[in-house]
Write a protein that holds these residues in place. Structure first.
Motif, PDB file in Angstrom:
ATOM      1  N   GLN A   1      13.707   9.052  -6.272  1.00 25.10           N
ATOM      2  CA  GLN A   1      12.978   9.702  -4.966  1.00 25.10           C
ATOM      3  C   GLN A   1      12.489   8.455  -4.380  1.00 25.10           C
ATOM      4  OE1 GLN A   1      13.078  13.033  -4.108  1.00 25.10           O
ATOM      5  NE2 GLN A   1      14.433  13.545  -5.631  1.00 25.10           N
ATOM      6  N   PRO A   2      12.633   8.358  -2.971  1.00 18.72           N
ATOM      7  CA  PRO A   2      11.675   7.149  -1.962  1.00 18.72           C
ATOM      8  C   PRO A   2       9.991   7.720  -2.483  1.00 18.72           C
ATOM      9  CG  PRO A   2      12.617   9.043  -0.786  1.00 18.72           C
ATOM     10  CD  PRO A   2      13.537   9.608  -1.851  1.00 18.72           C
ATOM     11  N   LEU A   3       9.202   6.299  -2.523  1.00 21.44           N
ATOM     12  CA  LEU A   3       8.504   6.082  -2.538  1.00 21.44           C
ATOM     13  C   LEU A   3       7.637   6.118  -1.457  1.00 21.44           C
ATOM     14  CD1 LEU A   3       6.801   5.544  -6.574  1.00 21.44           C
ATOM     15  CD2 LEU A   3       5.814   5.117  -4.887  1.00 21.44           C
ATOM     16  N   GLY A   4       6.492   6.166  -0.874  1.00 22.29           N
ATOM     17  CA  GLY A   4       6.430   5.276   0.182  1.00 22.29           C
ATOM     18  C   GLY A   4       4.835   5.563   0.030  1.00 22.29           C
ATOM     19  N   PHE A   5       4.135   4.075   0.339  1.00 26.06           N
ATOM     20  CA  PHE A   5       2.532   4.679   0.675  1.00 26.06           C
ATOM     21  C   PHE A   5       2.497   3.924   1.917  1.00 26.06           C
ATOM     22  CE2 PHE A   5       1.538   0.072  -0.091  1.00 26.06           C
ATOM     23  CZ  PHE A   5       2.455  -0.399  -0.594  1.00 26.06           C
ATOM     24  N   ILE A   6       1.008   4.060   2.449  1.00 24.75           N
ATOM     25  CA  ILE A   6       0.296   3.409   4.155  1.00 24.75           C
ATOM     26  C   ILE A   6      -0.667   2.361   3.738  1.00 24.75           C
ATOM     27  CG2 ILE A   6      -0.842   3.666   5.802  1.00 24.75           C
ATOM     28  CD1 ILE A   6       1.284   5.584   5.531  1.00 24.75           C
TER      29      ILE A   6
END
Ligand code: GLU
Ligand code: ZN
Length: 307
Positions: free
Chosen positions: A149-154
């Protein structure tokens, strides 16, 4: 040191004792320190000497003396990663138990010959030969299975960051065949063990952050907040570092160098303070610090860096 009070801000500076501190280190130390203090938080120093062949004798104590000479004061004892092997091994054991780890006996050249994709940090995406081989010899390199899965954060400075670990990194090594624990493992275990709530560091580590967040999830750790600072680059676009011969910090020039670090970080520090006593400069910085003023860039070119 192990408070789990969710309101407590706890930051850190984590130098590797591979040489003297330089301007790039000063930027990371200054920003992590000022963000912690301006939010009423704690600031820890951790010596990341896990990659033992790269350690330089005397560098760790030299780093601490330089930090003191620049007016930094840290909370609690300095943790040293070479004394934390049992904690890293325990984390590996729990990952193995969860079926997330596997042994890998691929050589570098085998990987280079069969890999199809370039990794975010210049190497190859591990093509996964040993993923289903069931190699259990603990003496082999140990790889962590990554999510598809794509893994994102801000990021508080760089904004939204997304990585596809499977396509851009691949299953990555947590313990090398030579027995050394990987930086990715040590940093995640220690940030959690020290209750670090906020990580402020150079954008050269931005590409590592999704790996660290994935590892936090695998180990059941909370994910800290991240802020990645622009790094100073030379005209060739390389980060100023020990390898590119960035000059060591000079304690006798602490005021000027701290002033330059504040300017690099976008702070409106007055010209007059360039020659001011260090305590005046810190006084200004502690009352005026603004993370929002930091340029939202991963790199800023500097023809020369102060030394
Ligand atoms: N030890 C690393 C370095 O000196 C920093 C690690 C980190 O801040 O996560 O580049
Ligand atoms: Zn393999």
């Amino acid at each position: 040191m192990h408070s789990s009070d969710p309101r407590l801000y706890r930051g850190r500076f984590a130098p590797s004792p591979t040489g003297a501190l330089h301007f790039g280190s000063l930027i990371a130390a200054t920003a992590s320190f000022l963000e912690a203090r301006s939010r009423g938080g704690e600031w820890l120093v951790r010596m990341e000497d896990i990659d033992t062949p790269r350690n330089v004798a005397g560098a760790a104590s030299d780093i601490l003396r330089t930090l003191e000479a620049f007016g930094f004061a840290w909370d609690g004892p300095v943790w040293v990663q070479s004394e934390r092997h049992a904690a890293y091994q325990a984390a590996l054991d729990s990952l193995r138990q969860a079926g997330l780890l596997y042994g890998c006996n691929c050589s570098r050249s085998q990987i280079a010959a069969t890999a199809k994709l370039r990794a975010v940090d210049g190497g190859w995406v591990y093509p996964g030969h040993c993923r289903t081989a069931g190699l259990t010899d603990p003496g082999l390199a140990q790889r962590l299975r990554v999510t598809t899965q794509p893994l994102g954060f801000i990021d508080r400075i760089q904004g939204e960051v997304t990585q596809h670990l499977a396509a851009q990194v691949g299953d990555f090594i947590l313990r090398r065949a030579d027995g050394l624990f990987a930086y990715q493992l040590a940093v995640v275990v220690d940030d959690a063990a020290q209750g670090i709530s906020d990580i402020v560091r150079g954008a050269d580590l931005l590409a590592s952050t999704p790996r660290q967040i994935w590892l936090q999830r695998c180990l059941g750790y909370p994910t800290p907040s991240y802020a990645h600072l622009p790094v100073a680059t030379n005209p060739a676009g390389e980060k100023w570092s020990k390898q590119t011969l960035a000059p060591a910090l000079v304690p006798q020039a602490a005021s000027q160098q701290l002033w330059q670090a504040l300017r690099f970080l976008g702070q409106a520090v007055p010209d007059e303070l360039q020659q001011a006593p260090l305590s005046d400069l810190w006084g200004w910085a502690l009352t005026h610090w603004s993370l929002a003023a930091i340029p939202r860039q991963q790199a800023i070119s500097a023809a020369a860096v102060p030394g």
